[in-house]
Design a protein around this motif. Sequence first.
Motif, PDB file in Angstrom:
ATOM      1  N   ARG A  58       0.829  -1.209   0.000  1.00  0.00           N
ATOM      2  CA  ARG A  58       0.000   0.000   0.000  1.00  0.00           C
ATOM      3  C   ARG A  58       0.865   1.262   0.000  1.00  0.00           C
ATOM      4  NH1 ARG A  58      -5.284   0.062   0.756  1.00  0.00           N
ATOM      5  NH2 ARG A  58      -6.335  -1.913   0.984  1.00  0.00           N
ATOM      6  N   GLN A 118      -7.140  -7.024  -1.428  1.00  0.00           N
ATOM      7  CA  GLN A 118      -6.928  -5.657  -0.950  1.00  0.00           C
ATOM      8  C   GLN A 118      -6.129  -4.844  -1.959  1.00  0.00           C
ATOM      9  OE1 GLN A 118      -5.361  -6.646   2.941  1.00  0.00           O
ATOM     10  NE2 GLN A 118      -7.267  -5.958   3.881  1.00  0.00           N
ATOM     11  N   VAL A 122      -7.356  -1.439  -4.425  1.00  0.00           N
ATOM     12  CA  VAL A 122      -6.616  -0.199  -4.678  1.00  0.00           C
ATOM     13  C   VAL A 122      -6.395  -0.014  -6.180  1.00  0.00           C
ATOM     14  CG1 VAL A 122      -4.477   1.060  -4.231  1.00  0.00           C
ATOM     15  CG2 VAL A 122      -5.537  -0.272  -2.413  1.00  0.00           C
TER      16      VAL A 122
END
Length: 196
Positions: A58, A118, A122
Amino acid sequence: MPKVVDHEERRRLLGAAACVVLSRSGVAGTTVRAVAGEAGMALATAQHYLPTRELMVRAAMAHLAERVVGRARALRFGPTALATLRLAARELVPLDPERIFEARVWLMLTAEALIDEQVATVVRENAAELHGNLVRLIDLARADGSAGADVDGSAAASALATLLDGLTVRLLSGVLTPDEARSEIDAHLARLAPAH
């Protein structure tokens, strides 16, 4: 007196380091230890900020987005909205060392999205943001007459994003030269111009 630590700056530094490690070693080689070493930071410090691989990924994605947004803000405007769209499209494909680096990292992260929901979320969020930005530029081109009034902004934005993704892969694999990629972008955008 205790040392003042800029936590956001440390996260940015680790995000930049994660991008370098991803580019060099791929997702499998992107460990907290490798990222800490690249950042010149103690392992325990890096673990405090990015304790998991997911957080490293991330941070890398956030760093890439920050770089691209920074370049987009500095983008000069062309004489028409369609000319500005051409400049923006060329910014999104790997035509120089900086963008080659970013594209390599982005493709590795995109591959990770195949197995990590996840990361996939994004990636989808970034794709939706890009689509929205392209639609806005196409709508501006329709308004100033540099694109045809009958152009469907959403469909045209989707087609352009697909072209840019394909050009990125072909440029990175050496199938296309930068000049050929620019020509592909120009030919694609020429189809948006009003018929004479």
